[in-house]
Design a protein around this motif. Structure first.
Motif, mmCIF file in Angstrom:
data_model
loop_
_atom_site.group_PDB
_atom_site.id
_atom_site.type_symbol
_atom_site.label_atom_id
_atom_site.label_comp_id
_atom_site.label_asym_id
_atom_site.label_seq_id
_atom_site.Cartn_x
_atom_site.Cartn_y
_atom_site.Cartn_z
ATOM 1 N N ARG A 499 0.845 -1.190 -0.129
ATOM 2 C CA ARG A 499 -0.050 0.052 0.048
ATOM 3 C C ARG A 499 0.859 1.093 0.068
ATOM 4 N N LEU A 500 0.918 1.971 -1.078
ATOM 5 C CA LEU A 500 1.548 3.251 -0.996
ATOM 6 C C LEU A 500 1.117 4.213 -0.308
ATOM 7 N N PRO A 501 1.731 5.329 0.198
ATOM 8 C CA PRO A 501 1.335 6.288 1.161
ATOM 9 C C PRO A 501 -0.109 6.874 0.883
ATOM 10 N N GLU A 502 -0.168 7.147 -0.396
ATOM 11 C CA GLU A 502 -1.284 7.865 -0.826
ATOM 12 C C GLU A 502 -2.775 7.062 -0.721
ATOM 13 N N GLU A 503 -2.158 5.639 -0.824
ATOM 14 C CA GLU A 503 -3.453 4.583 -0.646
ATOM 15 C C GLU A 503 -3.947 4.303 0.684
ATOM 16 N N LYS A 504 -3.265 4.836 1.628
ATOM 17 C CA LYS A 504 -3.566 4.564 3.076
ATOM 18 C C LYS A 504 -4.889 5.370 3.466
ATOM 19 N N LEU A 505 -5.242 6.440 2.789
ATOM 20 C CA LEU A 505 -6.246 7.123 3.139
ATOM 21 C C LEU A 505 -7.404 6.346 2.382
ATOM 22 N N ASN A 506 -7.562 5.561 1.372
ATOM 23 C CA ASN A 506 -8.521 4.991 0.830
ATOM 24 C C ASN A 506 -8.677 3.487 1.643
ATOM 25 N N THR A 507 -7.565 3.081 2.000
ATOM 26 C CA THR A 507 -7.764 1.927 2.844
ATOM 27 C C THR A 507 -8.389 2.048 4.173
ATOM 28 N N ILE A 508 -8.139 3.015 4.972
ATOM 29 C CA ILE A 508 -8.981 3.371 6.107
ATOM 30 C C ILE A 508 -10.579 3.663 5.684
ATOM 31 N N SER A 509 -10.797 4.238 4.602
ATOM 32 C CA SER A 509 -12.113 4.307 4.335
ATOM 33 C C SER A 509 -12.782 3.067 3.971
ATOM 34 N N GLU A 510 -11.988 2.073 3.430
ATOM 35 C CA GLU A 510 -12.538 0.912 3.218
ATOM 36 C C GLU A 510 -12.725 -0.144 4.457
ATOM 37 N N GLU A 513 -15.931 1.297 6.200
ATOM 38 C CA GLU A 513 -17.146 0.428 5.832
ATOM 39 C C GLU A 513 -17.296 -1.027 6.320
ATOM 40 N N LYS A 514 -16.132 -1.732 6.422
ATOM 41 C CA LYS A 514 -16.061 -3.050 6.805
ATOM 42 C C LYS A 514 -16.367 -3.300 8.247
ATOM 43 N N TYR A 515 -15.768 -2.565 9.228
ATOM 44 C CA TYR A 515 -15.923 -2.733 10.502
ATOM 45 C C TYR A 515 -16.432 -1.660 11.289
ATOM 46 N N GLY A 516 -16.871 -0.379 10.668
ATOM 47 C CA GLY A 516 -17.399 0.395 11.649
ATOM 48 C C GLY A 516 -16.473 1.540 12.048
ATOM 49 N N MET A 517 -16.425 1.524 13.288
ATOM 50 C CA MET A 517 -15.353 2.579 14.145
ATOM 51 C C MET A 517 -14.015 1.946 14.176
ATOM 52 N N VAL A 518 -12.977 2.689 13.466
ATOM 53 C CA VAL A 518 -11.874 2.014 13.401
ATOM 54 C C VAL A 518 -10.527 3.280 13.651
ATOM 55 N N ALA A 519 -9.667 2.716 14.424
ATOM 56 C CA ALA A 519 -8.583 3.614 14.857
ATOM 57 C C ALA A 519 -7.499 3.362 14.097
ATOM 58 N N MET A 520 -6.733 4.404 13.713
ATOM 59 C CA MET A 520 -5.491 4.097 13.109
ATOM 60 C C MET A 520 -4.291 4.473 13.788
ATOM 61 N N VAL A 521 -2.922 3.702 13.914
ATOM 62 C CA VAL A 521 -2.104 4.312 14.634
ATOM 63 C C VAL A 521 -0.717 4.323 13.782
ATOM 64 N N GLY A 522 -0.104 5.482 13.834
ATOM 65 C CA GLY A 522 1.230 5.775 13.046
ATOM 66 C C GLY A 522 1.983 6.632 13.704
ATOM 67 N N ASP A 523 3.051 7.031 12.955
ATOM 68 C CA ASP A 523 4.073 8.047 13.547
ATOM 69 C C ASP A 523 4.858 8.861 12.484
ATOM 70 N N ALA A 528 -0.149 10.821 8.364
ATOM 71 C CA ALA A 528 -1.034 11.857 8.799
ATOM 72 C C ALA A 528 -2.377 11.964 8.241
ATOM 73 N N PRO A 529 -2.793 11.857 6.761
ATOM 74 C CA PRO A 529 -3.559 11.748 6.106
ATOM 75 C C PRO A 529 -4.710 10.720 6.712
ATOM 76 N N ALA A 530 -4.059 9.551 6.965
ATOM 77 C CA ALA A 530 -4.966 8.185 7.626
ATOM 78 C C ALA A 530 -5.489 8.613 8.810
ATOM 79 N N LEU A 531 -4.569 9.122 9.614
ATOM 80 C CA LEU A 531 -4.816 9.269 10.933
ATOM 81 C C LEU A 531 -5.691 10.331 11.100
ATOM 82 N N ALA A 532 -5.862 11.390 10.242
ATOM 83 C CA ALA A 532 -7.005 12.393 10.222
ATOM 84 C C ALA A 532 -8.329 11.758 9.611
ATOM 85 N N SER A 533 -8.194 10.813 8.873
ATOM 86 C CA SER A 533 -9.426 10.189 8.175
ATOM 87 C C SER A 533 -9.959 9.124 9.165
#
Length: 626
Positions: A499-510, A513-523, A528-533
């Motif tokens: 998963r490329l950096p720019e694909e992480k945002l779409n991955t979080i959206s997916e 949809e699949k699990y409902g409430m999702v947390a993202m952990v990163g550094d 940053a975009p995935a953390l915000a999403s």
């Protein structure tokens, strides 16, 4: 004059902090004397009204005049005055006393939270011993500039974020991470403002301005968290105004309808209206959330978990899945070279020299690991031209007039790379290693295998999350084989590779949809975009500023176990809030029903209503405990 001001300041500060509690206590003492000194009782009760009720009456009237809103303070003052009108001075005074006492408890919660912040702010030194022109001079810490050399003696607090350039020592980082065990620091290690140099003299080069230090950011985060209200708190505050209007309307009807419909006497009708005014007030409901929320924020801050507000604490308890970035989060982020394979016409040292010379101009962790390997072998670097960093893929450059590409399988000739050394890449990847390919104008020149070590606490942290029913996912740019091996070692439920950096945002959206409430952990910046999403973004404290800004929760120590602790704080707070709301509503309904059935006296109504408020606040204060 200055001496007088110094003497007056502690008194004014004491009254500001404890004035409400002091007024409540004096009110209670006056009521006690009134029961003993019968002749002076009216005056003592009157004084108890004025002293105990002044602060709340002022607050209620100001809201009414300036905000054009009715609140619970107005209800209480009206109930107390109504009680006095029908001759129940003692009950009215007791109502004022208990109401002011519960208000003092709420203020205590806020002050406790503020004291935690003040204590945190007091940890940063105001002065620094800096070396300039070969002389040691003391200057305000706020005047330190980038590149300054600061001398820190044993036992002193570090005044700035910086990098050690001389000396070694143990550093107590409890102010930052909540971890009391000192951490060993040596040359080139980073140190943070507000931490304590335990046993060795250090010279530190300033790397951040005072307003950009991690310590300063922590204080800003905690300050903003205090002012941000949760959705439940905002709903209760909106509900309060409507509820108060409804109570006043019902009390207005109660002043005469029961006399005509139920045949009550005028005295009984007015008495029951006053009791209703007392017991229907939403004091306990209003106090159900804020004390618990502030206590939870303070608890987390003391333990190295920064919540950016009540909203995020509430949401964290509802998380169903947690997605992790791999590098620097699940792993140490400092991979090491494990294997090196080269083309027949090259030597390992030659290939490593070329690769390290190019990667020296890159900030990627894998590239830095290759550079460190070359430095350990004391190889000399070559001049590099036409350097180009292709984000998510690799780098291009020229060395000695020849073009090179260094990166992942799909960045070079894929067929040649797979066949290189009889398909050795697949074997290395199956072992959880990341393979970097080096391609020159003749084809694949070689490949370097690296292994990013899984953090010691990762396995324990993942087990803790699974124990409370949370699904875990790893998101990485690594290939399938490497991702599978790391996920297996860490105990991750699911992994998403390549998963490329720019694909992480779409991955979080997916995942949402699949699990409902999702947390993202990163550094990292690319997290940053995935953390915000994500519904909740959780940043590792030693991560980049972008990750800290985009996140909702910050783990000041890079300890993944803190995630389950943060979720536990959230769930405990939600449980306490739910208990408070159910208890407060139950007591209000019970007291209202008892009043209509004429079972309830005004004194019992006062005790039941205000007692429930105090119990709700005390229940919320349980969140202050470890």
């Amino acid at each position: 004059m200055d001496q007088v001001e110094k003497q007056e300041r502690p008194v004014s500060e004491f009254l500001q902090k404890h004035g409400e509690l002091l007024a409540a206590v004096i009110s209670g003492i006056l009521i006690a004397f009134a029961f003993v000194l019968k002749e002076a009782a009216p005056y003592l009760f009157g004084a108890a009204f004025l002293i105990g009720g002044f602060a709340k009456a002022k607050e209620g009237i100001e809201d009414l005049v300036f905000e054009k809103s009715l609140n619970v303070e107005i209800l209480m003052i009206l109930a107390a005055i109504g009680s006095a009108i029908i001759g129940y001075w003692a009950e009215g005074a007791i109502l004022i006393f208990i109401f002011s006492l519960s208000g003092a408890l709420e203020t205590y919660t806020l002050n406790k939270s503020e004291r935690d912040l003040s204590a945190l702010m007091a940890l940063q030194p105001e002065e620094a011993l800096v070396i300039r022109d070969h002389k040691e001079i003391i200057i305000p810490a706020s005047q330190l500039v980038l590149g300054d050399h600061v001398l820190i003696k044993p036992g002193e607090r570090i005044p700035t974020d910086g990098r050690i350039i001389k000396g070694r020592s143990s550093i107590n980082e409890a102010a930052i991470t909540g971890e009391s065990i000192p951490v060993e620091k040596a040359l080139q290690d980073d140190v943070f403002a507000g931490t304590v140099n335990v046993n060795g003299a250090l010279t530190v080069e300033v790397t951040k301005q005072s307003e950009e230090t991690l310590f300063h950011k922590i204080i800003e985060l905690v300050q903003s968290a205090k002012s941000e209200k949760s959705p439940s708190q905002l709903f209760i505050e909106r509900f309060e105004g409507l509820y108060v209007k409804s109570v006043l309307a019902v009390v207005g009807l109660m002043l005469f309808l029961p006399h005509f419909i139920l045949g009550w006497s005028w005295q009984e009708t007015f008495y029951r209206a006053m009791v209703l005014l007392v017991v229907a007030s939403p004091c306990a409901l209003v106090a159900a959330i804020m004390p618990a929320t502030l206590s939870a924020i303070s608890n987390g801050a003391r333990n190295g978990i920064l919540f950016k507000g009540g909203l995020h604490i509430e949401k964290l308890g509802a998380i169903k899945a947690v997605a992790f970035d791999k590098t620097g989060t699940l792993t140490t982020g400092k991979p090491e070279v494990t294997d090196m394979l080269v083309r027949n016409d090259l030597e390992e040292d030659t290939l490593l020299t070329i690769a390290a010379s190019i990667e020296r101009h890159s900030t990627h962790p894998l590239g830095q690991a290759i550079v460190r390997c070359a430095e350990k072998q004391e190889l000399s670097f070559l001049p590099v031209e036409e350097m180009e960093d292709v984000s998510g893929w690799g780098v291009k450059a020229e060395v000695n007039g020849q073009s090179y590409k260094i990166g992942k399988l799909s960045f070079v000739n894929e067929a040649s790379a797979k066949a290189f050394h009889s398909g050795a890449a697949e074997t290395l990847q199956a072992e959880g290693k990341t393979v970097v390919f080096i391609e020159d104008e003749k084809g694949i020149a070689g490949m370097i295998a690296l292994k990013d070590i899984v953090r010691k606490e990762t396995v324990t942290a993942i087990k803790a999350l699974k124990k409370v029913g949370i699904h875990t996912i790893m998101i990485t740019g690594d290939n399938e084989h490497t991702a599978k091996a790391i996920a297996k070692e860490a105990g991750i439920d699911e992994y998403l590779s390549e998963r490329l950096p720019e694909e992480k945002l779409n991955t979080i959206s997916e995942l949402k949809e699949k699990y409902g409430m999702v947390a993202m952990v990163g550094d990292g910046i690319n997290d940053a975009p995935a953390l915000a999403s994500a519904n909740i973004g959780i940043a590792m404290g030693a991560g980049t500023d972008a990750a800290l800004e985009a996140s909702d929760v910050v783990l000041m120590k890079n300890d993944l176990i803190r995630i389950s602790e943060a979720i536990a704080i959230s769930q405990k707070m939600k449980k306490i809030v739910k208990q408070n709301i159910v208890f407060a509503l139950s007591v209000i309904l019970l007291l209202i029903a008892s009043n209509f059935l004429q079972f309830l006296s005004l004194p019992l109504g006062v005790i039941g209503h205000e007692g429930s408020t105090i119990l709700v606040i005390l229940n919320g204060l349980r969140m202050l405990k470890e």
